[in-house]
Write an enzyme that holds these catalytic residues in place. Structure first.
Site, PDB file in Angstrom:
ATOM      1  N   ASP A  67       0.806  -1.217   0.000  1.00  0.00           N
ATOM      2  CA  ASP A  67       0.000   0.000   0.000  1.00  0.00           C
ATOM      3  C   ASP A  67       0.845   1.275   0.000  1.00  0.00           C
ATOM      4  O   ASP A  67       2.058   1.235   0.162  1.00  0.00           O
ATOM      5  CB  ASP A  67      -0.969  -0.021   1.188  1.00  0.00           C
ATOM      6  CG  ASP A  67      -0.304  -0.509   2.486  1.00  0.00           C
ATOM      7  OD1 ASP A  67       0.925  -0.528   2.556  1.00  0.00           O
ATOM      8  OD2 ASP A  67      -1.042  -0.875   3.414  1.00  0.00           O
ATOM      9  N   ASP A 135      -7.424  -2.812  14.422  1.00  0.00           N
ATOM     10  CA  ASP A 135      -8.828  -3.089  14.090  1.00  0.00           C
ATOM     11  C   ASP A 135      -8.958  -4.310  13.170  1.00  0.00           C
ATOM     12  O   ASP A 135     -10.016  -4.554  12.594  1.00  0.00           O
ATOM     13  CB  ASP A 135      -9.484  -1.850  13.439  1.00  0.00           C
ATOM     14  CG  ASP A 135      -8.807  -1.443  12.120  1.00  0.00           C
ATOM     15  OD1 ASP A 135      -7.826  -2.105  11.701  1.00  0.00           O
ATOM     16  OD2 ASP A 135      -9.269  -0.462  11.500  1.00  0.00           O
ATOM     17  N   HIS A 137      -7.181  -4.819  10.364  1.00  0.00           N
ATOM     18  CA  HIS A 137      -6.924  -4.595   8.931  1.00  0.00           C
ATOM     19  C   HIS A 137      -5.639  -5.271   8.475  1.00  0.00           C
ATOM     20  O   HIS A 137      -4.709  -5.482   9.259  1.00  0.00           O
ATOM     21  CB  HIS A 137      -6.951  -3.102   8.558  1.00  0.00           C
ATOM     22  CG  HIS A 137      -5.802  -2.280   9.065  1.00  0.00           C
ATOM     23  ND1 HIS A 137      -5.972  -1.151   9.831  1.00  0.00           N
ATOM     24  CD2 HIS A 137      -4.461  -2.386   8.893  1.00  0.00           C
ATOM     25  CE1 HIS A 137      -4.796  -0.617  10.105  1.00  0.00           C
ATOM     26  NE2 HIS A 137      -3.856  -1.347   9.553  1.00  0.00           N
ATOM     27  N   GLU A 142      -9.686  -2.023   5.534  1.00  0.00           N
ATOM     28  CA  GLU A 142     -10.311  -1.769   6.828  1.00  0.00           C
ATOM     29  C   GLU A 142     -11.514  -2.696   7.016  1.00  0.00           C
ATOM     30  O   GLU A 142     -11.989  -3.299   6.044  1.00  0.00           O
ATOM     31  CB  GLU A 142     -10.766  -0.306   6.889  1.00  0.00           C
ATOM     32  CG  GLU A 142      -9.632   0.716   6.763  1.00  0.00           C
ATOM     33  CD  GLU A 142      -8.815   0.883   8.057  1.00  0.00           C
ATOM     34  OE1 GLU A 142      -8.882  -0.010   8.935  1.00  0.00           O
ATOM     35  OE2 GLU A 142      -8.105   1.888   8.170  1.00  0.00           O
TER      36      GLU A 142
END
Ligand code: F6R
Length: 240
Positions: A67, A135, A137, A142
């Protein structure tokens, strides 16, 4: 899923580097899927040492990163391209033309997503290294990201912006969007290596390994991959 619980960050990094070095030795032309963030820094330090000592060569290795922040070019010290250059590529005998990070500053981001997805299809990752978001990810996928997704632009969650703010002068400087491989792009890797350390990751580790496979915890999809190694320290493993 093979789960290896280790004492600390150093041991996690050593074992992670072992696994990547094995892939590089068995296939000198391998495609390595790489990640940024705090988690893989120790692995990269060890790969640099092993390259400089002549144990492994990156001469014919190809890399694809997960990313990049939207709006940051590779000269920007906060960009993931800059991170990869300074943590790994500048110190090993890789040909930089064989290193790939999605562009966060392409004129047409939709086209960039298509280009990156095609590039990944053409030479799938022999191993994909992953960190884990608090979280759940992976990459910047996400919670709620579709399991069948390919490279796309995402809005970052508040929690991700907060977690990543430590690397910026102030939270307002953290980009709110990023371009990321999709979950299907990650899952096409022949082998996956996920690393996590620290108590901040314990909930996500538990959901990833013990929870149901659900898009609310993107990393839970790894339960369905046939060759995943998870290396976590004691703190990250605390809730298992
Ligand atoms: C980085 C990436 C992210 C990180 C995750 C954990 O390329 O894709 O998913 O792996 O946010 O970040 P750290 O390692 O900083 O805790």
């Amino acid at each position: 899923m093979e789960i290896i619980i280790v004492e600390n960050y150093e041991e996690m990094s050593e074992k992670g580097a072992d696994l990547i070095a094995e892939v590089v030795k068995s296939n000198p032309c391998a495609t390595l899927g790489l990640a940024t963030g705090s988690t893989p820094i120790g692995v990269y330090q060890r790969l640099v040492r092993r390259n400089q000592s002549g144990e492994i060569s990156f001469e014919k290795i190809r890399t694809v990163n997960l990313d990049e922040y939207e709006g940051l070019d590779g000269e920007n010290p906060q960009s993931y391209r800059y991170f990869m250059n300074t943590q790994l590529f500048d110190h090993v005998n890789v040909d930089k033309r064989n290193t790939n990070v999605p562009s966060g500053v392409a004129e047409d981001m939709d086209k960039e997503c298509e280009r990156y997805t095609a590039l990944l299809k053409e030479a799938p990752q022999d191993i994909q290294l992953l960190g884990l978001g608090s979280d759940g990810h992976i990459g910047f996928n996400e919670p709620g990201s579709p399991f069948e997704g390919h490279t796309h632009v995402v809005e970052l969650e508040e929690s991700t912006i907060r977690d990543n703010a430590r690397l910026f002068d102030k939270i307002e400087d953290v980009p709110t969007k990023a371009i990321t491989m999709g979950i299907a792009d990650v899952m096409q890797a022949k082998k996956i290596l996920l690393l996590a350390n620290g108590k901040n990751k314990a909930e996500a580790v538990k959901a990833m390994i013990r929870g149901e496979v659900t898009e609310s915890c993107p990393a839970s999809i790894l339960q369905r991959h046939k060759d995943v190694t998870v290396i976590i320290d004691k703190e990250a493993a605390a809730l298992l």
